[in-house]
Enzyme design. Structure first.
Site, PDB file in Angstrom:
ATOM      1  N   CYS A   1       0.130   3.781   2.836  1.00  0.00           N
ATOM      2  CA  CYS A   1       0.522   3.158   4.060  1.00  0.00           C
ATOM      3  C   CYS A   1       1.750   3.492   4.354  1.00  0.00           C
ATOM      4  O   CYS A   1       2.477   3.807   5.279  1.00  0.00           O
ATOM      5  CB  CYS A   1       0.160   1.786   4.166  1.00  0.00           C
ATOM      6  SG  CYS A   1      -1.298   1.322   3.991  1.00  0.00           S
TER       7      CYS A   1
ATOM      8  N   CYS B   1       0.823  -1.225  -0.111  1.00  0.00           N
ATOM      9  CA  CYS B   1      -0.088   0.106   0.129  1.00  0.00           C
ATOM     10  C   CYS B   1       0.727   1.259  -0.164  1.00  0.00           C
ATOM     11  O   CYS B   1       1.687   1.509   0.901  1.00  0.00           O
ATOM     12  CB  CYS B   1      -1.006   0.006   1.183  1.00  0.00           C
ATOM     13  SG  CYS B   1      -1.877   1.564   1.453  1.00  0.00           S
TER      14      CYS B   1
END
Length: 129
Positions: free
Chosen positions: A58, A55
């Site tokens: 993230c 991600c």
């Protein structure tokens, strides 16, 4: 299990057995095996970053989460849970988008927020309770 009286939280308490810091000023990585027990047994607020290595948002938020951990310690503990490596631990929280932050107190969900945030937004989110 270690217990620390509230007035001693800022004294840098350590584990009586392993001598590691009980309240680190950086995020703690939890796993499938440690997540539920940690959340249930920790009396301080715990802010969890549900994330995954693939991600992009993230990974971009990781330094801000670490900065927020330093600012919130020792009154709030910040932890990370890799939803790819620990899907069973993450599943009860119906994580549909990552990163998702969930704030726990006394083992219960207090608040949640999805999407990347900067350090100040993370601190405000953690302190809103």
């Amino acid at each position: 299990m270690n217990r620390v009286p509230a007035p001693k939280l800022t004294d840098g308490p350590i584990c009586g057995e392993c001598k590691q810091s009980l309240l680190p000023n950086h995020p703690i990585e939890l796993s499938e095996n440690t997540f539920a027990k940690f959340i249930a047994r920790t009396e301080l607020p715990v802010l969890v970053d549900f994330w995954a290595p693939w991600c992009g948002p993230c990974r971009m938020m990781a330094p801000a989460f670490a900065e927020a951990a330093a600012k919130l310690s020792p009154n709030t503990i910040l932890v990370k849970l890799d939803t790819e490596a620990s899907p069973i631990a993450a599943s009860p929280f119906n994580i549909t988008g990552i990163p998702t932050l969930i704030l726990f107190k006394g083992g219960k969900v207090i608040a949640r927020q999805s999407g990347a945030m900067n350090a100040e937004q993370i601190v405000r989110f953690a302190n809103h309770v």
